[in-house]
Design a protein around this motif. Structure first.
Motif, PDB file in Angstrom:
ATOM      1  N   GLY A  32       3.257  -1.576   4.301  1.00  0.00           N
ATOM      2  CA  GLY A  32       2.702  -0.224   4.380  1.00  0.00           C
ATOM      3  C   GLY A  32       3.799   0.804   4.162  1.00  0.00           C
ATOM      4  O   GLY A  32       4.991   0.476   4.205  1.00  0.00           O
ATOM      5  N   ALA A  77       5.040   4.760   5.439  1.00  0.00           N
ATOM      6  CA  ALA A  77       4.804   5.770   6.468  1.00  0.00           C
ATOM      7  C   ALA A  77       5.428   7.072   6.000  1.00  0.00           C
ATOM      8  O   ALA A  77       6.651   7.167   5.868  1.00  0.00           O
ATOM      9  CB  ALA A  77       5.411   5.329   7.795  1.00  0.00           C
ATOM     10  N   MET A 100       0.833  -1.207   0.000  1.00  0.00           N
ATOM     11  CA  MET A 100       0.000   0.000   0.000  1.00  0.00           C
ATOM     12  C   MET A 100       0.865   1.253   0.000  1.00  0.00           C
ATOM     13  O   MET A 100       1.210   1.776   1.051  1.00  0.00           O
ATOM     14  CB  MET A 100      -0.892   0.018   1.253  1.00  0.00           C
ATOM     15  CG  MET A 100      -1.994  -1.002   1.304  1.00  0.00           C
ATOM     16  SD  MET A 100      -3.594  -0.446   0.674  1.00  0.00           S
ATOM     17  CE  MET A 100      -3.769   1.208   1.248  1.00  0.00           C
ATOM     18  N   LYS A 122      -1.077  -1.541  12.761  1.00  0.00           N
ATOM     19  CA  LYS A 122      -1.813  -1.986  11.577  1.00  0.00           C
ATOM     20  C   LYS A 122      -1.524  -3.441  11.219  1.00  0.00           C
ATOM     21  O   LYS A 122      -1.952  -3.919  10.165  1.00  0.00           O
ATOM     22  CB  LYS A 122      -1.498  -1.056  10.401  1.00  0.00           C
ATOM     23  CG  LYS A 122      -1.956   0.394  10.643  1.00  0.00           C
ATOM     24  CD  LYS A 122      -1.520   1.330   9.527  1.00  0.00           C
ATOM     25  CE  LYS A 122      -1.798   2.782   9.854  1.00  0.00           C
ATOM     26  NZ  LYS A 122      -2.737   3.441   8.965  1.00  0.00           N
ATOM     27  N   ALA A 169      -6.307   9.894   1.694  1.00  0.00           N
ATOM     28  CA  ALA A 169      -6.765  11.050   2.473  1.00  0.00           C
ATOM     29  C   ALA A 169      -7.420  10.534   3.747  1.00  0.00           C
ATOM     30  O   ALA A 169      -8.272   9.643   3.691  1.00  0.00           O
ATOM     31  CB  ALA A 169      -7.761  11.866   1.656  1.00  0.00           C
TER      32      ALA A 169
HETATM   33  N1  CTP Z   1      -3.448   4.102   4.870  1.00  0.00           N
HETATM   34  C1  CTP Z   1      -4.633   3.436   4.594  1.00  0.00           C
HETATM   35  N2  CTP Z   1      -5.826   4.046   4.827  1.00  0.00           N
HETATM   36  C2  CTP Z   1      -5.863   5.294   5.360  1.00  0.00           C
HETATM   37  C3  CTP Z   1      -4.653   5.972   5.646  1.00  0.00           C
HETATM   38  C4  CTP Z   1      -3.472   5.345   5.392  1.00  0.00           C
HETATM   39  O1  CTP Z   1      -4.588   2.300   4.113  1.00  0.00           O
HETATM   40  N3  CTP Z   1      -7.040   5.866   5.580  1.00  0.00           N
HETATM   41  C5  CTP Z   1      -2.176   3.391   4.625  1.00  0.00           C
HETATM   42  C6  CTP Z   1      -1.230   4.068   3.628  1.00  0.00           C
HETATM   43  O2  CTP Z   1      -1.412   3.587   2.324  1.00  0.00           O
HETATM   44  C7  CTP Z   1       0.137   3.675   4.178  1.00  0.00           C
HETATM   45  C8  CTP Z   1      -0.098   3.531   5.667  1.00  0.00           C
HETATM   46  O3  CTP Z   1      -1.498   3.377   5.853  1.00  0.00           O
HETATM   47  O4  CTP Z   1       0.560   2.421   3.670  1.00  0.00           O
HETATM   48  C9  CTP Z   1       0.371   4.696   6.492  1.00  0.00           C
HETATM   49  O5  CTP Z   1      -0.145   5.894   5.963  1.00  0.00           O
HETATM   50  P1  CTP Z   1       0.153   7.285   6.657  1.00  0.00           P
HETATM   51  O6  CTP Z   1      -0.596   8.368   5.959  1.00  0.00           O
HETATM   52  O7  CTP Z   1       1.638   7.455   6.837  1.00  0.00           O
HETATM   53  O8  CTP Z   1      -0.421   7.027   8.126  1.00  0.00           O
HETATM   54  P2  CTP Z   1      -1.820   7.219   8.803  1.00  0.00           P
HETATM   55  O9  CTP Z   1      -2.276   5.892   9.277  1.00  0.00           O
HETATM   56  O10 CTP Z   1      -2.763   7.980   7.931  1.00  0.00           O
HETATM   57  O11 CTP Z   1      -1.415   8.080  10.080  1.00  0.00           O
HETATM   58  P3  CTP Z   1      -1.077   9.652  10.203  1.00  0.00           P
HETATM   59  O12 CTP Z   1      -1.682  10.348   9.005  1.00  0.00           O
HETATM   60  O13 CTP Z   1      -1.718  10.017  11.494  1.00  0.00           O
HETATM   61  O14 CTP Z   1       0.427   9.737  10.229  1.00  0.00           O
END
Ligand code: CTP
Length: 289
Positions: free
Chosen positions: A203, A205, A152, A222, A157
């Motif tokens: 994933g 980050a 992923m 996760k 968003a």
């Molecule tokens: N991701 C997801 N679904 C979401 C948000 C994120 O599947 N609604 C997945 C992204 O594709 C990535 C991972 O989670 O592989 C981490 O995404 P990131 O944006 O870094 O983290 P968040 O979980 O959104 O945390 P934050 O924005 O608070 O850092």
């Protein structure tokens, strides 16, 4: 082979090409367009970049032929009203590079992409186009079952507008401020983590501070096997760039710093880590039985 269209389409040339193909020779179809003799048609030398890509395909060892890989890429876009949206700076380049390299190494690849700013470089991959995070979630849930590996890279968003505005929102009164009420989007990878079974889930980050700690926390929360962390605040890497500099963190806590490289090179290093994780999982399963 490049030649005049009539020569290319002659039965004799085609029969000889078939013979050579049977003997194991690889052919690239000639491109169409202006020909040296002044006519137009099929017979041009394909673009040098395409020839190089094909050569890379042929000479890359096919070490992922038994794997089915699902990749998500790009940003998602949440509508505020018919003319405005919330999105982010993801270009899709990292995810497209992962999908391309996995295919090059022989995997069966499906790419689920948000509205990325670049064209996908291959036409031999299953591509599912989505716009919003909810659409991406539905597409992932539809396709993950046949995948042994899910990567992923998408920058999903985190929030969407709570209310659907079918008409363009107009400025109201004299206030210099307005408030949008947002609602949390589904955490797609988090949902996958709960139903993963034997799958390897990778994933990404995107962080601007405390890279290692934040990434490790996401990996655990996760239920991932690998997390690829990058500092999106650093100039020259990350969003929109052709290069990236990442840290690959395994479930065991082992972290590998990957220096500044092209996104395609990084994709291959990530796929090497996936291969290692697949091997470990298989070994644990065999020991168990
Ligand atoms: N991701 C997801 N679904 C979401 C948000 C994120 O599947 N609604 C997945 C992204 O594709 C990535 C991972 O989670 O592989 C981490 O995404 P990131 O944006 O870094 O983290 P968040 O979980 O959104 O945390 P934050 O924005 O608070 O850092």
């Amino acid at each position: 082979p490049s030649m005049n269209t009539k020569m290319w389409s002659s039965k004799m040339v085609q029969a000889n090409i078939e013979k050579l193909k049977d003997a194991g020779y690889e052919f690239m179809e000639p491109a169409s367009g202006d020909l040296a003799c002044g006519t137009e048609g099929k017979g041009r030398l394909p673009a040098i970049e395409e020839i190089l890509e094909r050569m890379e395909d042929i000479f890359t060892s096919k070490d992922l032929t038994e794997e089915t890989v699902l990749v998500t890429a790009g940003p998602t876009m949440e509508f505020i009203d018919p003319v405005r949206c919330i999105t982010n700076r993801s270009s899709g380049k990292m995810g497209y590079a992962v999908a391309k390299m996995a295919k090059r190494r022989g995997a069966d690849v499906t790419l689920i992409t948000g509205p990325a700013t670049i064209e996908f470089p291959r036409n031999d991959i299953d591509i599912v186009h989505v716009t919003t995070a909810c659409q991406m979630r539905d597409a992932v849930m539809e396709h993950y079952k046949k995948a042994g590996v899910v990567i992923m890279t998408a920058a999903v968003a985190d929030f969407r507008c709570r209310e659907e505005n079918c008409q363009k929102i107009k400025k109201k009164g004299d206030s210099n401020y307005m408030t949008l009420e947002l609602e949390k989007n589904p955490d797609i990878i988090g949902e996958l983590g709960k139903v993963k079974e034997q799958r390897i889930i990778v994933g990404f980050a995107a962080e601007t501070e405390n890279l290692l700690d934040n990434a490790k926390e996401k990996l655990k929360k996760k239920n991932l096997d690998i997390i690829v962390a990058n500092d999106v605040a650093k100039a020259g890497i990350g969003f929109g760039s052709d290069n990236n500099e990442v840290m690959i963190i395994e479930k065991s806590g082992k972290a590998k710093q990957v220096p500044l490289l092209s996104k395609e090179e990084i994709a291959n290093i990530i796929l090497d880590s996936v291969k290692k994780a697949l091997k470990n999982k298989k070994r644990i399963k065999e020991d168990w039985y």
